[in-house]
Write a protein that holds these residues in place. Structure first.
Motif, PDB file in Angstrom:
ATOM      1  N   GLY A 194      42.298 -46.082  30.347  1.00  0.00           N
ATOM      2  CA  GLY A 194      43.295 -45.113  30.520  1.00  0.00           C
ATOM      3  C   GLY A 194      43.853 -44.426  29.394  1.00  0.00           C
ATOM      4  N   ILE A 195      43.498 -44.988  28.414  1.00  0.00           N
ATOM      5  CA  ILE A 195      43.905 -44.461  26.958  1.00  0.00           C
ATOM      6  C   ILE A 195      42.851 -43.714  26.181  1.00  0.00           C
ATOM      7  CG2 ILE A 195      44.530 -45.133  24.512  1.00  0.00           C
ATOM      8  CD1 ILE A 195      46.034 -47.295  25.507  1.00  0.00           C
ATOM      9  N   GLY A 196      42.798 -42.549  26.146  1.00  0.00           N
ATOM     10  CA  GLY A 196      41.815 -41.766  25.671  1.00  0.00           C
ATOM     11  C   GLY A 196      42.413 -40.812  24.003  1.00  0.00           C
ATOM     12  N   PRO A 197      41.556 -40.109  23.819  1.00  0.00           N
ATOM     13  CA  PRO A 197      41.865 -39.723  22.477  1.00  0.00           C
ATOM     14  C   PRO A 197      43.428 -39.139  22.044  1.00  0.00           C
ATOM     15  CG  PRO A 197      39.856 -38.796  23.063  1.00  0.00           C
ATOM     16  CD  PRO A 197      40.570 -39.281  24.148  1.00  0.00           C
ATOM     17  N   ALA A 243      44.437 -45.006  34.373  1.00  0.00           N
ATOM     18  CA  ALA A 243      43.764 -46.164  34.402  1.00  0.00           C
ATOM     19  C   ALA A 243      43.912 -46.513  35.921  1.00  0.00           C
ATOM     20  CB  ALA A 243      44.792 -47.477  33.612  1.00  0.00           C
ATOM     21  N   ALA A 244      44.786 -46.123  36.640  1.00  0.00           N
ATOM     22  CA  ALA A 244      44.855 -46.490  38.128  1.00  0.00           C
ATOM     23  C   ALA A 244      43.668 -45.889  38.877  1.00  0.00           C
ATOM     24  CB  ALA A 244      46.169 -45.824  38.723  1.00  0.00           C
ATOM     25  N   VAL A 268      52.361 -50.478  34.434  1.00  0.00           N
ATOM     26  CA  VAL A 268      50.861 -50.519  34.044  1.00  0.00           C
ATOM     27  C   VAL A 268      51.171 -50.027  32.451  1.00  0.00           C
ATOM     28  CG1 VAL A 268      48.498 -49.178  33.944  1.00  0.00           C
ATOM     29  CG2 VAL A 268      49.844 -50.005  36.329  1.00  0.00           C
ATOM     30  N   ALA A 269      52.077 -48.946  32.269  1.00  0.00           N
ATOM     31  CA  ALA A 269      52.262 -48.448  30.783  1.00  0.00           C
ATOM     32  C   ALA A 269      52.675 -49.767  30.139  1.00  0.00           C
ATOM     33  CB  ALA A 269      53.172 -47.503  30.855  1.00  0.00           C
ATOM     34  N   HIS A 270      53.679 -50.628  30.683  1.00  0.00           N
ATOM     35  CA  HIS A 270      53.933 -51.677  30.043  1.00  0.00           C
ATOM     36  C   HIS A 270      52.855 -52.825  29.388  1.00  0.00           C
ATOM     37  CE1 HIS A 270      55.657 -55.873  29.396  1.00  0.00           C
ATOM     38  NE2 HIS A 270      56.792 -55.257  28.792  1.00  0.00           N
ATOM     39  N   SER A 271      51.942 -52.949  30.505  1.00  0.00           N
ATOM     40  CA  SER A 271      50.828 -53.824  30.221  1.00  0.00           C
ATOM     41  C   SER A 271      49.862 -53.422  29.230  1.00  0.00           C
ATOM     42  CB  SER A 271      49.872 -53.858  31.683  1.00  0.00           C
ATOM     43  OG  SER A 271      50.892 -54.648  32.549  1.00  0.00           O
TER      44      SER A 271
END
Length: 362
Positions: A260-263, A326-327, A354-357
């Protein structure tokens, strides 16, 4: 109550003026207050800094008032230790509010150690923040321009958005440019479609038949120029952000291993946190600072839901956007966590969890 700092300054900041209260030790254990008012222009802030140094001030504290605190804080941070305080932590006695009393109240809270400073990053991190935040604002401008363009096309009975998923891509832009230039033949414009959109040429031909006249052409032309300006600004801004992020290439690569984390999200993370996790002490402290940790409200031994606490809205928005990405991933813990929580708690709450994780992993 014990005095933690002997020499402190409390600053009540407005747009034009800053009221300063300096509290120092006096005779027989008393505390002495000195009140002065300065303008917030740069040279006046320098005079304020000289006075604070002469008085031997250990901590100069100020309330985070809109953006007006920035010129004062940035002008003093090289001279004395500056604290930025959360306004919600400094409620004074109601009915006795003046600028002078506010400044004195801030000084009293600091000298007794009753407040904690907020995290204000160094200039290099602030520079990266300005770049990444401006990119978010430009993307918002681009979305708004595209929305206005779509509404105007509907007014002209041009149903391009019903066939093309995006009216700002190359094919759609070429058709709209042809309309602005005076071409009203729908079959000619539909033939400008590229790649997979060419399969929809019959539908495009129907969609481009409308009541598009000269005043529509004038407005659409202006909107297309605005979109071009935003796109050019985004290209230049992305290049500058890439250059600023060069020292953090390794950390960016590590962040992008998280689903879920991109540039864009990884750059926002480095810009907002400064990349130094030791400042926050623990993942829980970082989550609370960002604003993705649940707030606590307990009274008489009972806890009631209080939602999530306020924090860094820029990083929160980036992480929630990454959580939705990410989902959609396959076979990952974050996707399973989102699906499990969304089924019983709603998609928005699941995205925050999910953002917390993701933040803990980072």
């Amino acid at each position: 109550m014990d005095v933690v700092f002997d020499r402190v300054a409390g600053l009540d900041i407005g747009k034009k003026l800053v009221v300063v209260c300096v509290r120092t030790p006096g005779e027989r254990g008393r505390r002495v207050s000195q009140i002065r008012t300065f303008r917030t222009m740069t040279r006046h802030v320098e005079v304020l800094g000289e006075w604070l140094v002469e008085e031997g001030v250990q901590v100069a504290a100020m309330e985070s008032t809109a953006t007006y605190w920035k010129p004062v804080f940035y002008g003093l941070e090289d001279r004395v230790e500056c604290w930025l305080l959360n306004a919600a932590h400094m409620k004074a006695v109601p009915g006795r509010k003046t600028d002078v009393r506010d400044a004195e109240w801030i000084a009293q809270l600091v000298e007794h150690g009753l407040v904690r400073p907020s995290f204000v990053p160094p200039p290099s991190v602030r520079r990266r923040r300005n770049l990444t935040r401006y990119r978010v604002q430009l993307m918002g401008d681009r979305t708004r321009h595209a929305g206005r363009l779509e509404k105007l096309l509907e007014d002209a009975s041009i149903k391009l958005s019903s066939v093309a998923s995006n009216i700002t891509v190359t094919s759609s832009r070429e058709m709209l440019a042809a309309l602005v230039a005076g071409d009203r033949d729908p079959s000619v414009m539909a033939d400008m479609a590229h790649s997979s959109l060419r399969r929809k040429i019959p539908d495009l031909t129907e969609a481009l038949i409308g009541r598009f006249d000269d005043h529509h052409a004038l407005l659409v032309g202006a909107m297309l120029r605005e979109l071009d300006l935003v796109d050019e600004a985004l290209v230049r801004l992305d290049a500058q952000i890439e250059a600023e992020m060069t020292p953090w290439a390794h950390e960016l690569d590590l962040l992008r291993t998280i689903p879920g984390i991109g540039p864009v999200v990884s750059q926002a993370f480095i810009a907002e946190t400064g990349g130094d996790m030791s400042r926050f002490g623990s993942p829980e402290s970082l989550a609370a600072w960002v604003g993705v940790a649940p707030a606590v409200h307990e009274s008489a031994g009972k806890r009631t839901p209080a939602g999530s606490r306020r924090g860094n809205k820029w990083l929160t928005a980036a992480l929630v956007e990454g959580a939705h990405s990410a989902a959609q991933s396959n076979g990952t813990y974050l996707a399973a966590q989102y699906a499990r929580l969304a089924s019983r708690r709603s998609g928005k709450r699941a995205a925050v969890a999910v953002a917390h994780s993701m933040l803990v992993s980072a």
